[in-house]
Design an enzyme around this catalytic site. Structure first.
Site, PDB file in Angstrom:
ATOM      1  N   SER A  71     -10.352  -5.453   0.650  1.00 22.54           N
ATOM      2  CA  SER A  71      -9.965  -5.712   2.034  1.00 22.54           C
ATOM      3  C   SER A  71      -9.439  -4.430   2.666  1.00 22.54           C
ATOM      4  CB  SER A  71      -8.884  -6.784   2.088  1.00 22.54           C
ATOM      5  OG  SER A  71      -7.647  -6.232   1.691  1.00 22.54           O
ATOM      6  N   LYS A  72      -9.265  -4.484   3.943  1.00 29.37           N
ATOM      7  CA  LYS A  72      -8.747  -3.337   4.679  1.00 29.37           C
ATOM      8  C   LYS A  72      -7.469  -2.810   4.035  1.00 29.37           C
ATOM      9  CE  LYS A  72     -11.101  -2.583   8.543  1.00 29.37           C
ATOM     10  NZ  LYS A  72     -12.114  -1.583   8.350  1.00 29.37           N
TER      11      LYS A  72
END
Length: 488
Positions: A260-261
């Site tokens: 994820s980011k």
RNA sequence: GUCCCCAUCGUCUAGCCUGGCCCAGGACACCGGCCUUUCACGCCGGCGACGGGGGUUCAAAUCCCCCUGGGGACGCCA
């Protein structure tokens, strides 16, 4: 109805030597879609393909998959090319843009139509959705049911062209990282290869382009594994030889979940902004999913010389920011100080320092090479070297704790001594300090921290004599005066 | 749901193909020590894994099967 591909033997006995030579040239490619920045997964794929080509003395091409006009942009394309360049990846020739090749795709669709490998279909997207829903409800794989397969339709409003795949048998291929992979044709449905507006879909375009570009090996993410049998079928229908495929597992986050980011699904640009050296990211990404015995550190030349697909891992790897950070620190230690001095201004700028002389930076850099994990960290730590003496801020706690009355006495004496030290170097300063210490039967500890706080404003700095030398006599004396004021 | 892929320390991995040298090696992280002028660096040491169950074999991390777990794909996206 079984087709097998990917073996190493693909030479027919009657070709002449010259031809064998051209045919055995290794060609790889990286085909990003310019709908976002280059992320580390894509960067790793690019690196693997680049390395594969370099290792074999072959070609590495770039293809921009920008058929989705709405989501693609030239800015993104440029950003991706920038990131690749920053990583030290160069490509052969000019990048190829899919958006400019629709004519070629259409020719191939026509050919498929003519040879009975494709057909027109009038089913609406809604109808197809319903078919899929139905299949799913029955516990089967959602598929288009092939209603138009034998209808013999022609072009028409909202008609698409579908690939006419075999209904029985299976496609088997030898994946460079997974080994033998088999998929039953019954699992596949007839995919759309041409939309009502005449544009080609992904699977068709990829096959046509890779073939046209002479690509012989493709390393890509595992998310493409299930596309591979479909693509092989198109190659065959077109009478083409498929390349070898290698599907590398996707990178996971540190928690083994999807990237994820928050933890690593960041763009290459962001890592550059964090002050990582491209060598570090490159080395880290290669080692994530590839290995050569116990070796951790690889120069680019070593990589080019030893990278083969054999050592690619078939299981997924988690992204580990700590290890990347360790590599970053390593490459900073190894780097040429002058080179780092050139990179540093970009990281100093946001801190409010611009136009710092290169030779000054070149003198500061070596002091931080053993300690900094990134250029951002280096820039931040080096602040006190760059501020004007009058602007140096003193940490209140440090002043209170270290700049005692006793320390002030030493500082005053030392200040006098230092004003006469010649040359003003580590050796000269050390000598002067030693003399003072001996005469007064003091331990070095008595003056180290007071000096440090006096010139840096805090209790943390590189070696004190190195620090003094780089600061220079004027600054050192000026700062010592200020420190003495603070102490009293 | 269906299909495909995967499974060694917390993490990256070596070893697995060509069973015995592996009561499993290296690296990051972590813990302890040394060095020391602060912070780091460096050095030394420690903790720590073959997912489970069946087979095959004199012998299995290595070969086979099942289970479990994880990931991916099922688009007129790429």
């Amino acid at each position: 109805m079984t087709s097998v591909h990917g073996g190493i033997i693909r030479r027919s006995p009657n070709v002449n030597p010259d031809q064998v030579n051209t045919m055995s040239q290794i060609v790889t490619r990286f085909a990003p879609s310019p709908t976002g920045h280059l992320h580390i997964g894509g960067a790793r794929t690019a690196i693997f393909n680049w390395l594969l080509a370099k290792n074999a003395g072959g070609k590495f091409f770039l293809r921009i998959e920008d058929t989705d006009r709405a989501r693609s942009s030239q800015e993104m394309t440029d950003a991706i090319l920038d990131s690749l360049s920053w990583l030290g990846i160069s490509w052969d020739g000019e990048p190829i843009y899919q958006s400019e090749r629709s004519e070629l795709y259409n020719q191939c669709v026509e050919k498929l139509l003519e040879t009975g490998h494709a057909y027109w279909c009038s089913c609406t997207p809604e109808e197809v959705d319903a078919m899929r829903e139905k299949a799913r409800a029955e516990g089967k794989k959602p598929k288009y049911d092939g209603s138009c397969r034998e209808k013999g339709l022609g072009p028409g409003e909202n008609h698409v062209v579908r690939f006419k795949g075999p209904e029985t048998g299976k496609t088997v291929f030898k994946d460079m990282v997974k080994g033998m992979v088999a998929v039953e044709h019954a699992e596949l449905d007839d995919m759309v290869i041409r939309r009502p507006d005449g544009s080609a879909t992904y699977n068709l375009a990829v096959v046509v382009d890779d073939s046209d570009m002479g690509v012989t090996r493709i390393v890509r993410g595992e998310d493409h594994l299930s596309n591979t049998p479909r693509q092989i079928l198109i190659y065959e229908a077109l009478g083409l030889t498929p390349p070898e495929f290698g599907h590398v597992p996707l990178i996971h986050g540190p928690d083994k979940k999807k990237l994820s980011k928050r933890h690593g699904a960041r763009s290459v640009t962001e890592y550059r902004d964090d002050g990582l050296l491209p060598e570090a990211l490159f080395n880290y990404l290669v080692r994530l999913g590839w290995s050569l015995g116990d070796q951790e550190i690889f120069s680019r030349d070593e990589l080019v010389a030893s990278f083969t697909t054999d050592n690619l891992s078939s299981s997924a790897a988690a992204f580990d920011p700590d290890k990347l950070s360790w590599l970053s620190a390593h490459y900073i230690k190894e780097a040429d100080p002058a080179h780092l001095a050139k990179l540093l201004p970009a990281y100093l700028e946001p801190l409010g320092f611009s136009g710092v002389a290169q030779d000054k930076l070149a003198a500061i850099v070596p002091l931080y090479q053993p300690r900094a994990k990134s250029l951002v960290e280096m820039a931040e730590s080096a602040r006190f070297f760059l501020v004007a003496d009058a602007d140096l801020e003193y940490d209140a706690k440090a002043v209170k704790k270290i700049l005692t009355d006793e320390a002030a006495v030493h500082l005053a004496k030392l200040k006098e001594l230092f004003s006469g030290v010649e040359p003003f170097t580590v050796a000269g300063l050390e000598e002067a300090a030693k003399q003072y210490l001996d005469e007064n039967e003091l331990k070095f500890k008595a003056i180290a921290q007071p000096l440090r706080v006096a010139v840096s404003g805090s209790t943390v700095s590189p070696g004190i004599f190195e620090t003094l030398e780089v600061l220079g006599r004027d600054s050192v004396l000026g700062r010592m005066s200020r420190a003495l004021d603070q102490a009293s």
